[in-house]
Design an enzyme around this catalytic site. Structure first.
Site, PDB file in Angstrom:
ATOM      1  N   GLY A   9       0.850  -1.195   0.000  1.00  0.00           N
ATOM      2  CA  GLY A   9       0.000   0.000   0.000  1.00  0.00           C
ATOM      3  C   GLY A   9       0.880   1.237   0.000  1.00  0.00           C
ATOM      4  N   GLY A  11      -0.056   4.506  -0.249  1.00  0.00           N
ATOM      5  CA  GLY A  11      -0.712   5.780   0.076  1.00  0.00           C
ATOM      6  C   GLY A  11       0.197   6.582   0.993  1.00  0.00           C
ATOM      7  N   GLY A  14       1.593   4.222   3.797  1.00  0.00           N
ATOM      8  CA  GLY A  14       2.571   3.254   3.309  1.00  0.00           C
ATOM      9  C   GLY A  14       3.866   3.905   2.851  1.00  0.00           C
ATOM     10  N   ASP A  34       1.743  -1.327  -4.650  1.00  0.00           N
ATOM     11  CA  ASP A  34       0.424  -0.688  -4.723  1.00  0.00           C
ATOM     12  C   ASP A  34      -0.274  -1.175  -5.991  1.00  0.00           C
ATOM     13  OD1 ASP A  34      -0.842   1.842  -3.126  1.00  0.00           O
ATOM     14  OD2 ASP A  34      -1.604   1.765  -5.165  1.00  0.00           O
ATOM     15  N   ARG A  89     -10.104   6.201   6.439  1.00  0.00           N
ATOM     16  CA  ARG A  89     -11.382   6.787   6.854  1.00  0.00           C
ATOM     17  C   ARG A  89     -11.563   8.169   6.251  1.00  0.00           C
ATOM     18  NH1 ARG A  89     -12.357   6.976  13.036  1.00  0.00           N
ATOM     19  NH2 ARG A  89     -10.142   7.403  13.253  1.00  0.00           N
ATOM     20  N   ARG A  95     -13.983   3.471  12.146  1.00  0.00           N
ATOM     21  CA  ARG A  95     -13.095   2.426  11.605  1.00  0.00           C
ATOM     22  C   ARG A  95     -13.930   1.232  11.145  1.00  0.00           C
ATOM     23  NH1 ARG A  95     -10.047   4.505  15.931  1.00  0.00           N
ATOM     24  NH2 ARG A  95      -8.133   5.447  15.185  1.00  0.00           N
ATOM     25  N   VAL A 125      -1.770  -2.838   9.676  1.00  0.00           N
ATOM     26  CA  VAL A 125      -2.194  -1.516  10.138  1.00  0.00           C
ATOM     27  C   VAL A 125      -3.504  -1.076   9.477  1.00  0.00           C
ATOM     28  CG1 VAL A 125       0.190  -0.848  10.592  1.00  0.00           C
ATOM     29  CG2 VAL A 125      -0.861  -0.168   8.454  1.00  0.00           C
ATOM     30  N   ARG A 158       0.068   9.130  21.092  1.00  0.00           N
ATOM     31  CA  ARG A 158      -0.908  10.232  21.143  1.00  0.00           C
ATOM     32  C   ARG A 158      -1.163  10.650  22.592  1.00  0.00           C
ATOM     33  NH1 ARG A 158      -4.803   7.757  16.291  1.00  0.00           N
ATOM     34  NH2 ARG A 158      -3.829   8.976  14.637  1.00  0.00           N
ATOM     35  N   HIS A 182      -8.248  -0.601  19.158  1.00  0.00           N
ATOM     36  CA  HIS A 182      -7.977   0.679  18.516  1.00  0.00           C
ATOM     37  C   HIS A 182      -9.335   1.266  18.172  1.00  0.00           C
ATOM     38  CE1 HIS A 182      -5.469   3.556  16.585  1.00  0.00           C
ATOM     39  NE2 HIS A 182      -5.782   3.241  15.348  1.00  0.00           N
TER      40      HIS A 182
END
Length: 316
Positions: A9, A11, A14, A34, A89, A95, A125, A158, A182
């Protein structure tokens, strides 16, 4: 022979993960794949041209893959595969809204990993991550210790950041921890949070801690709503890359990951966010930590919520 890592992936998530892995300079090769024709090759070319500036020798290779399994021969012999494939998302989506659409993608990716990189450790992930991790294990049929998901490292980061900002202290002075799933049943663990060795509860009132817990739980959605066109990738890629590094270096680093739980905390037969020791074989062992009764109850609640959804993925 040097180590080989694949990121599926290309994006934002990735490609940023591939960049971080390449810049560690501990792998011989980073493969980025990809389904968009040319995108991974273009990113690989660009990343390779940054080597002279950043001073790393890792070679980045881009490969376009097809839904028929074409192109996956590029991942052959990978030690680690990070699966970021799937749709991110959009604002207002949970999710869980991604479950069915991403299940088809993750299953197909997992089957090709099993075919071309049968000894790899797989780090998932793609969202919803707890369910996609379970699905990847079912589809690869790999031992459960070799398939785990990324969530806790990101959520903990976070939480740490919010604590540091609220108390105006350096990030490295904060120790924090989040377990569970998550998403809505994330279990931040305030009893394990310390600032310069002092319990967080001595430095912050309970209602303020709770506020930061909620902020952490909604951390991804907050970024999402601001970006409007995609989801977070800088912190998530940092977390995924750090997990892949622990595998590649066989470091035995202890970090919160989405792991197969079999008896720990009185919970069995489910993928759930717990502390685990990570090394070359994947998950070496789950590290049980002393939790308060409330935290254990939260973990059990998360396990049941995830278990119901994970049962569904086997048929997707």
């Amino acid at each position: 022979m040097g180590k080989k890592v694949t990121v599926v992936g290309a994006g934002f998530y990735g490609s940023t993960t591939a960049q971080r892995l390449a810049e560690y300079d501990i792998f011989e090769t980073v493969v980025l794949t990809d389904i968009l024709e040319g995108r991974p090759a273009g990113l690989a070319l660009d990343l390779n041209q940054s080597r002279a500036v950043e001073g790393f020798e890792t070679k980045v290779v881009g490969a376009t893959t097809g839904t028929d399994g074409s192109g996956y021969e590029a991942i052959e012999g990978s030690d680690v595969v990070v699966v970021t494939a799937g749709f991110p998302r959009k604002p207002g989506m949970s999710r869980m809204d991604l479950l069915e659409v991403n299940a088809k993608i993750v299953r197909q990716v997992a089957e090709n990993i099993a075919k071309y990189a049968p000894n790899a450790v797989v780090i998932v992930v793609s969202n919803p991550v707890d369910e996609m991790t379970a699905l990847a294990q079912i589809a690869t049929q790999f031992p459960k210790n070799r398939v785990f998901g990324q969530a806790g490292v990101l959520d903990t980061a976070r939480f740490t950041n919010f604590i540091a900002e609220t108390l105006a202290v350096p990030v490295k002075s904060v120790e924090a921890l989040t377990l569970g799933s998550h998403g809505d049943t994330m279990v931040p663990v305030p009893s394990k949070c310390k600032v310069n060795g002092k319990p967080l509860s001595d430095l912050m009132p309970a209602d303020k801690i709770e506020e930061l817990v909620v902020k952490t739980r909604n951390g991804g959605a907050e970024v999402n709503n601001l970006l409007k066109t995609g989801s977070a990738f800088y912190a998530p890629s940092a977390a995924a890359a750090r997990m892949a590094k622990a595998v590649a270096e066989d470091s035995g680093a202890v970090m919160p990951v989405c792991a197969w739980v079999d008896g720990e905390y009185g919970i069995s037969g489910v993928y759930l966010g717990v502390l685990a020791e990570i090394g070359a074989t994947g998950l070496k062992k789950i590290v049980e930590t002393d939790l308060t009764d409330t935290e254990v109850a939260g973990l059990k609640e998360a396990a049941e919520a995830v278990r119901a959804k994970q049962a569904d993925v086997a048929n997707l």
